[in-house]
Design a protein around this motif. Structure first.
Motif, PDB file in Angstrom:
ATOM      1  N   GLN A  59       0.812  -1.227   0.000  1.00 10.78           N
ATOM      2  CA  GLN A  59       0.000   0.000   0.000  1.00 10.78           C
ATOM      3  C   GLN A  59       0.844   1.275   0.000  1.00 10.78           C
ATOM      4  N   PHE A  60       0.170   2.387  -0.299  1.00  8.18           N
ATOM      5  CA  PHE A  60       0.636   3.728   0.056  1.00  8.18           C
ATOM      6  C   PHE A  60      -0.212   4.118   1.265  1.00  8.18           C
ATOM      7  N   PRO A  61       0.374   4.551   2.378  1.00  7.41           N
ATOM      8  CA  PRO A  61      -0.451   4.914   3.536  1.00  7.41           C
ATOM      9  C   PRO A  61      -1.500   5.976   3.212  1.00  7.41           C
ATOM     10  N   SER A  76      -3.152   6.525   0.440  1.00 10.01           N
ATOM     11  CA  SER A  76      -4.149   6.192  -0.581  1.00 10.01           C
ATOM     12  C   SER A  76      -5.498   5.792   0.028  1.00 10.01           C
ATOM     13  N   HIS A  77      -6.564   6.438  -0.454  1.00  7.98           N
ATOM     14  CA  HIS A  77      -7.881   6.089   0.090  1.00  7.98           C
ATOM     15  C   HIS A  77      -8.345   4.716  -0.376  1.00  7.98           C
ATOM     16  N   TYR A  78      -7.845   4.237  -1.532  1.00  9.90           N
ATOM     17  CA  TYR A  78      -8.205   2.875  -1.936  1.00  9.90           C
ATOM     18  C   TYR A  78      -7.527   1.864  -1.007  1.00  9.90           C
ATOM     19  N   ARG A 106       0.578  -1.627 -11.498  1.00  2.00           N
ATOM     20  CA  ARG A 106       1.363  -0.525 -10.938  1.00  2.00           C
ATOM     21  C   ARG A 106       0.601   0.196  -9.826  1.00  2.00           C
ATOM     22  N   THR A 107      -0.604  -0.302  -9.515  1.00  2.00           N
ATOM     23  CA  THR A 107      -1.381   0.416  -8.503  1.00  2.00           C
ATOM     24  C   THR A 107      -1.535  -0.384  -7.206  1.00  2.00           C
ATOM     25  N   VAL A 108      -1.585   0.365  -6.113  1.00  2.00           N
ATOM     26  CA  VAL A 108      -1.950  -0.208  -4.820  1.00  2.00           C
ATOM     27  C   VAL A 108      -3.428   0.116  -4.605  1.00  2.00           C
ATOM     28  N   THR A 145      -5.550  -7.454  -7.021  1.00  2.00           N
ATOM     29  CA  THR A 145      -4.984  -6.148  -7.354  1.00  2.00           C
ATOM     30  C   THR A 145      -5.976  -4.987  -7.429  1.00  2.00           C
ATOM     31  N   ASP A 146      -7.057  -5.041  -6.771  1.00  2.00           N
ATOM     32  CA  ASP A 146      -7.999  -3.919  -6.849  1.00  2.00           C
ATOM     33  C   ASP A 146      -8.813  -3.926  -5.564  1.00  2.00           C
ATOM     34  N   SER A 147      -9.148  -2.723  -5.053  1.00  2.00           N
ATOM     35  CA  SER A 147      -9.788  -2.662  -3.730  1.00  2.00           C
ATOM     36  C   SER A 147     -11.141  -3.383  -3.689  1.00  2.00           C
ATOM     37  N   VAL A 196     -11.587  13.181  -5.507  1.00  2.00           N
ATOM     38  CA  VAL A 196     -10.925  13.664  -4.287  1.00  2.00           C
ATOM     39  C   VAL A 196      -9.416  13.738  -4.550  1.00  2.00           C
ATOM     40  N   ARG A 197      -8.900  12.692  -5.156  1.00  2.00           N
ATOM     41  CA  ARG A 197      -7.462  12.625  -5.431  1.00  2.00           C
ATOM     42  C   ARG A 197      -7.032  13.751  -6.377  1.00  2.00           C
ATOM     43  N   ARG A 198      -7.800  13.918  -7.460  1.00  2.00           N
ATOM     44  CA  ARG A 198      -7.439  14.950  -8.447  1.00  2.00           C
ATOM     45  C   ARG A 198      -7.523  16.348  -7.815  1.00  2.00           C
TER      46      ARG A 198
HETATM   47  N1  LIG Z   1      -9.271   0.796  -8.991  1.00  2.00           N
HETATM   48  C1  LIG Z   1      -8.094   0.689  -8.171  1.00  2.00           C
HETATM   49  C2  LIG Z   1      -7.413   2.047  -8.122  1.00  2.00           C
HETATM   50  C3  LIG Z   1      -6.122   2.014  -7.382  1.00  2.00           C
HETATM   51  C4  LIG Z   1      -5.305   3.304  -7.562  1.00  2.00           C
HETATM   52  O1  LIG Z   1      -5.618   4.145  -8.415  1.00  2.00           O
HETATM   53  N2  LIG Z   1      -4.221   3.434  -6.761  1.00  2.00           N
HETATM   54  C5  LIG Z   1      -3.332   4.582  -6.844  1.00  2.00           C
HETATM   55  C6  LIG Z   1      -3.110   5.207  -5.464  1.00  2.00           C
HETATM   56  S1  LIG Z   1      -4.567   6.012  -4.901  1.00  2.00           S
HETATM   57  C7  LIG Z   1      -1.952   4.127  -7.321  1.00  2.00           C
HETATM   58  O2  LIG Z   1      -1.493   3.088  -6.927  1.00  2.00           O
HETATM   59  N3  LIG Z   1      -1.300   4.962  -8.148  1.00  2.00           N
HETATM   60  C8  LIG Z   1       0.048   4.728  -8.555  1.00  2.00           C
HETATM   61  C9  LIG Z   1       0.210   4.526 -10.031  1.00  2.00           C
HETATM   62  O3  LIG Z   1      -0.792   4.536 -10.780  1.00  2.00           O
HETATM   63  O4  LIG Z   1       1.362   4.373 -10.434  1.00  2.00           O
HETATM   64  C10 LIG Z   1      -8.526   0.202  -6.779  1.00  2.00           C
HETATM   65  O5  LIG Z   1      -9.659   0.473  -6.372  1.00  2.00           O
HETATM   66  O6  LIG Z   1      -7.734  -0.463  -6.117  1.00  2.00           O
END
Ligand SMILES: N[C@@H](CCC(=O)N[C@@H](CS)C(=O)NCC(=O)O)C(=O)O
Length: 256
Positions: free
Chosen positions: A10-12, A14-16, A52-54, A65-67, A109-111
């Protein structure tokens, strides 16, 4: 189910990831947290999960790999209260609301938060991302800040118009939350107990509302003046009270 506790990458901030931690906590599953470092995360996550996403959950031989997929997996694999109800209509409603808040609140929220921090000056958005890491990692974050912030703008399509639209979408999500709950902070979104829909709505809006029990209470890094103003007004609205109430009542063991 493996005999070893699952690991959540995770990233601490990150809301996901907060949504995934909440799902694990609600199921009563113990787990280990592994904080990946923004920027370097791509190498790590590609290797372990081809993404690439947490968040990423690794449970023995299984990698998710997805919340939302994590919540569905937890229901399939572990006992404890269901996150996604079993009945067809309730299940469809919970997943529809999860998708809506993931997109409308989560992405906006993130944007909006990063966009406003980027407007206030360089280094602020990267500092917020790294705030929960130990000092040596924060120092790396400071060095990498220009590259990370450039990537943030690209990845989350941050520009003047999209940041403004982000704020509008957050307010629209708050309105939908009020419509769905009749403005009653005690009401759950689906049926009479907490489901994934509530976890998603509360965790994606938490960075704006900043409930004391949430990881956003101590304001990792800082928030912009523009967001601080909306925070004050949203806390007065039923939507803000609802998010506060979910954290107070349904998120007793928050970790970040
Ligand atoms: N749909 C995914 C979205 C996950 C997502 O967008 N994670 C972001 C952090 S909030 C991330 O890892 N971004 C890093 C990147 O894309 O390299 C979920 O719900 O897990």
């Amino acid at each position: 189910m493996s005999t070893e506790a699952p690991t959540l990458y995770q990233f601490p901030i990150s809301h996901y990831c907060e949504k995934a931690r909440w799902s694990l906590d609600a199921k009563g599953v113990s787990y280990r947290l592994k904080n990946v470092i923004p920027g370097i995360h791509i190498l790590v996550l590609k290797r372990i999960a081809g993404t690439r996403t947490v968040p990423v959950l690794v449970d023995g031989p299984t990698t998710i790999t997805d919340s939302t997929a994590i919540a569905v997996y937890l229901d399939r694999t572990y006992p404890g209260p269901r996150l996604v109800p079993e009945g067809e209509a309730e299940r469809a409603r919970a997943l529809e609301l999860d998708g809506y808040f993931n997109r409308m609140a989560g992405e906006s929220v993130r944007r909006w938060l990063y966009g406003e921090l980027l407007k206030e000056g360089s280094g602020n958005a990267a500092a917020a991302m790294f705030a929960a890491y130990p000092a040596p990692v924060r120092a790396i974050g400071k060095l990498l800040a220009p590259r990370i912030e450039k990537e943030l703008r690209r990845m989350y399509r941050i520009n003047e118009d999209s940041v403004d639209q982000g704020r509008k979408d957050v307010l629209e999500a708050a309105q939908r939350l009020e419509d769905e709950t009749g403005g009653d902070p005690a009401r759950y979104l689906v049926g009479s107990s907490m489901t994934l829909a509530d976890i998603t709505a509360a965790s994606t809006l938490a960075a704006i509302v900043s409930p004391p029990e949430s990881p956003y209470a101590s304001e990792p890094g800082s928030i912009s003046r523009a967001v601080a103003e909306v925070r004050r007004s949203i806390r007065e609205r039923p939507a803000g009270k609802w998010v506060m109430e979910r954290y107070r009542r349904d998120r007793p063991s928050a970790r970040s």
